[in-house]
Scaffold this active site. Sequence first.
Site, PDB file in Angstrom:
ATOM      1  N   SER A   1       0.736  -1.276  -0.079  1.00 15.49           N
ATOM      2  CA  SER A   1      -0.075   0.138   0.056  1.00 15.49           C
ATOM      3  C   SER A   1       0.798   1.278   0.020  1.00 15.49           C
ATOM      4  O   SER A   1       0.251   2.486   0.043  1.00 15.49           O
ATOM      5  CB  SER A   1      -0.874  -0.007   1.204  1.00 15.49           C
TER       6      SER A   1
ATOM      7  N   ASN B   1      -2.039  -2.736  13.229  1.00 12.30           N
ATOM      8  CA  ASN B   1      -3.722  -2.442  13.234  1.00 12.30           C
ATOM      9  C   ASN B   1      -4.030  -0.978  13.874  1.00 12.30           C
ATOM     10  O   ASN B   1      -4.985  -0.281  13.558  1.00 12.30           O
ATOM     11  CB  ASN B   1      -4.455  -3.629  13.668  1.00 12.30           C
TER      12      ASN B   1
ATOM     13  N   THR C   1     -39.958  26.522  -9.984  1.00  5.75           N
ATOM     14  CA  THR C   1     -40.300  25.228  -9.551  1.00  5.75           C
ATOM     15  C   THR C   1     -40.470  24.268 -10.750  1.00  5.75           C
ATOM     16  O   THR C   1     -41.042  24.849 -11.895  1.00  5.75           O
ATOM     17  CB  THR C   1     -41.356  25.020  -8.707  1.00  5.75           C
ATOM     18  N   HIS C   2     -40.112  23.124 -10.863  1.00  5.66           N
ATOM     19  CA  HIS C   2     -40.276  22.071 -11.892  1.00  5.66           C
ATOM     20  C   HIS C   2     -39.229  22.624 -13.285  1.00  5.66           C
ATOM     21  O   HIS C   2     -39.674  22.684 -14.218  1.00  5.66           O
ATOM     22  CB  HIS C   2     -41.480  22.072 -12.650  1.00  5.66           C
TER      23      HIS C   2
ATOM     24  N   ASN D   1     -17.250  27.498 -23.067  1.00  8.29           N
ATOM     25  CA  ASN D   1     -17.907  26.436 -22.366  1.00  8.29           C
ATOM     26  C   ASN D   1     -17.545  26.407 -20.862  1.00  8.29           C
ATOM     27  O   ASN D   1     -16.587  26.926 -20.368  1.00  8.29           O
ATOM     28  CB  ASN D   1     -17.257  25.232 -22.916  1.00  8.29           C
TER      29      ASN D   1
ATOM     30  N   GLU E   1     -18.869  21.904 -15.292  1.00 10.73           N
ATOM     31  CA  GLU E   1     -19.365  20.490 -15.784  1.00 10.73           C
ATOM     32  C   GLU E   1     -18.563  19.489 -15.167  1.00 10.73           C
ATOM     33  O   GLU E   1     -19.064  18.437 -14.834  1.00 10.73           O
ATOM     34  CB  GLU E   1     -19.119  20.651 -17.321  1.00 10.73           C
TER      35      GLU E   1
ATOM     36  N   TYR F   1      -9.482  -6.308  12.704  1.00  8.89           N
ATOM     37  CA  TYR F   1      -8.903  -5.916  11.542  1.00  8.89           C
ATOM     38  C   TYR F   1      -8.860  -7.082  10.432  1.00  8.89           C
ATOM     39  O   TYR F   1      -8.620  -8.214  10.827  1.00  8.89           O
ATOM     40  CB  TYR F   1      -7.535  -5.481  11.741  1.00  8.89           C
TER      41      TYR F   1
ATOM     42  N   GLN G   1      -7.558  -2.160   4.232  1.00 11.25           N
ATOM     43  CA  GLN G   1      -6.432  -1.177   3.289  1.00 11.25           C
ATOM     44  C   GLN G   1      -7.155  -0.437   2.022  1.00 11.25           C
ATOM     45  O   GLN G   1      -6.550   0.449   1.818  1.00 11.25           O
ATOM     46  CB  GLN G   1      -5.258  -2.337   2.934  1.00 11.25           C
TER      47      GLN G   1
ATOM     48  N   LYS H   1      -8.101   3.648   1.858  1.00 12.67           N
ATOM     49  CA  LYS H   1      -7.361   4.758   1.665  1.00 12.67           C
ATOM     50  C   LYS H   1      -7.527   5.381   0.473  1.00 12.67           C
ATOM     51  O   LYS H   1      -7.707   6.435   0.236  1.00 12.67           O
ATOM     52  CB  LYS H   1      -6.033   4.495   2.228  1.00 12.67           C
TER      53      LYS H   1
HETATM   54  N1  ARG Z   1      -1.256  -1.445   5.362  1.00 13.16           N
HETATM   55  C1  ARG Z   1      -2.321  -1.686   6.240  1.00 13.16           C
HETATM   56  C2  ARG Z   1      -3.732  -0.935   6.034  1.00 13.16           C
HETATM   57  O1  ARG Z   1      -3.600   0.122   5.343  1.00 13.16           O
HETATM   58  C3  ARG Z   1      -1.760  -1.437   7.609  1.00 13.16           C
HETATM   59  C4  ARG Z   1      -2.222  -2.431   8.374  1.00 13.16           C
HETATM   60  C5  ARG Z   1      -1.882  -3.927   8.299  1.00 13.16           C
HETATM   61  N2  ARG Z   1      -2.022  -4.715   9.258  1.00 13.16           N
HETATM   62  C6  ARG Z   1      -1.751  -6.126   9.156  1.00 13.16           C
HETATM   63  N3  ARG Z   1      -2.079  -6.859  10.212  1.00 13.16           N
HETATM   64  N4  ARG Z   1      -1.698  -6.395   7.759  1.00 13.16           N
HETATM   65  O2  ARG Z   1      -4.893  -1.483   6.466  1.00 13.16           O
END
Ligand code: ARG
Length: 462
Positions: free
Chosen positions: A22, A109, A154-155, A284, A289, A316, A321, A324
């Site tokens: 990640s 976690n 309206t409408h 434009n 838009e 968890y 992940q 994000k």
């Molecule tokens: N990169 C992981 C996330 O964004 C971090 C936590 C990972 N924890 C694990 N036990 N694999 O969620």
Amino acid sequence: MKLWGGRFSKDVDDRVNDFNSSISFDGRMYREDIEGSIAHATMLGECGIISTEEAIALCAELSHLLKEIENGTVELTADAEDIHMNIETLLTQRLGDAGKRLHTARSRNDQVALDIRLYLRGQIVEIRGLVLKLEQVLVNKASQHLRTIMPGYTHLQRAQPTTLAHYLLAYAQMFRRDVTRLEDCLERMDEMPLGAGALCGTTYPIDRKRTAQLLGFSAVTANSMDSVSDRDFVIELASDISLIMMHLSRFSEEIILWCSSEFGFLELDDAYATGSSIMPQKKNPDVAELVRGKTGRVYGDLMALLTVMKGLPLAYNKDMQEDKEAIFDAVDTVKISLEVFTAMLDTCRVREERMRASVSAGHLNATDCADYLVRKGLPFRDAYRVVGGLIRLCGEKGTDLEHLTLDQYRMASPLFDEDIYQAIDPAVCVNERRSEGGPAPESTQKQIEILRAFLEERKETL
Ligand code: ARG
């Protein structure tokens, strides 16, 4: 070799490595990750879980690392899966055993739960600031157009005369609620999850309140399983952002229509419009838009987050992940949308004469004509019917209420007098609508004052 090398006899497949990684997107949380680690190391040192010297060395090196990342002398690498491992690996390379001690009483976690909170906390403040700037522009523009008469719809059919101030202040109310929603979200997020460990807390004598204090949280999370499983705040923010985008999108639609020759109410500044590659006459409204289009994308982010979370057992799961990219996209999109939209609105030119001309066709004063009869004693339903007849007459004669003769009026009802012409003048129609929240200048002025006070209360936080 991985951090968990002890238990494994083989390297992870390269594709799994990429799939798992990640760092390409969570690298943007480096500051928060370091800030969280400094607080954690400080607390560990104060509680005697690591030595004071180790704590000092860790904090110093973490601060140093932050500067190096910021000025580009250190780069995050794809060799370490995520931002947490990147920072820990760098620290361990530099400090040896002390680096390895940082992760005592901590798991990725609870670490990621903290980082994302810290990161979003900063983003909420920024987004809120941008909405407040837009609010400021709306209030300023409204105060310049207290008497700029235009049709209300309206409408999408012309309904009653109103003013541009009244129209703009309607949007100002939506954005005011958006600001308070962001503030609510911030308040609910104000709980510090570190110390939850992987899911069941820790045996070390940690002081979670101290960590919370160091990081500027007012409380600690109450349940360690919830602490590492909760992404409500991410979804709540994505919902708040979706509502902001929805408001921007409606406003954009309005602006796109208003810029058409059919409406002709607005002209965008050249800096916020584009031309056509083939049609030389075109100007434009691309910004509006795109804001409208990007709203769909943010809704997609919200839907992705809701769906990722819906089937996850405690605590968890790696699925999380996926939170994000979705929330980062929503945050980035709303920020840029607010910035360009506000600038576009601030610089556009209002074509007051076109707005005023549109009020003259379409019998927008029909309600006022009926209200006139009500003031003369007729029940509203009867008055409504009389005016309905007059509108039909206008249709037959190809004219409007302002141009019917007094005889024509009297034929419909003997209650009509010369003063009817005054009563249905669009400016009078607007000025008479003094009810709280209405379009009369004194009423919109009051709305402006309340919004100015709202902005004033938030001045220092900008
Ligand atoms: N990169 C992981 C996330 O964004 C971090 C936590 C990972 N924890 C694990 N036990 N694999 O969620």
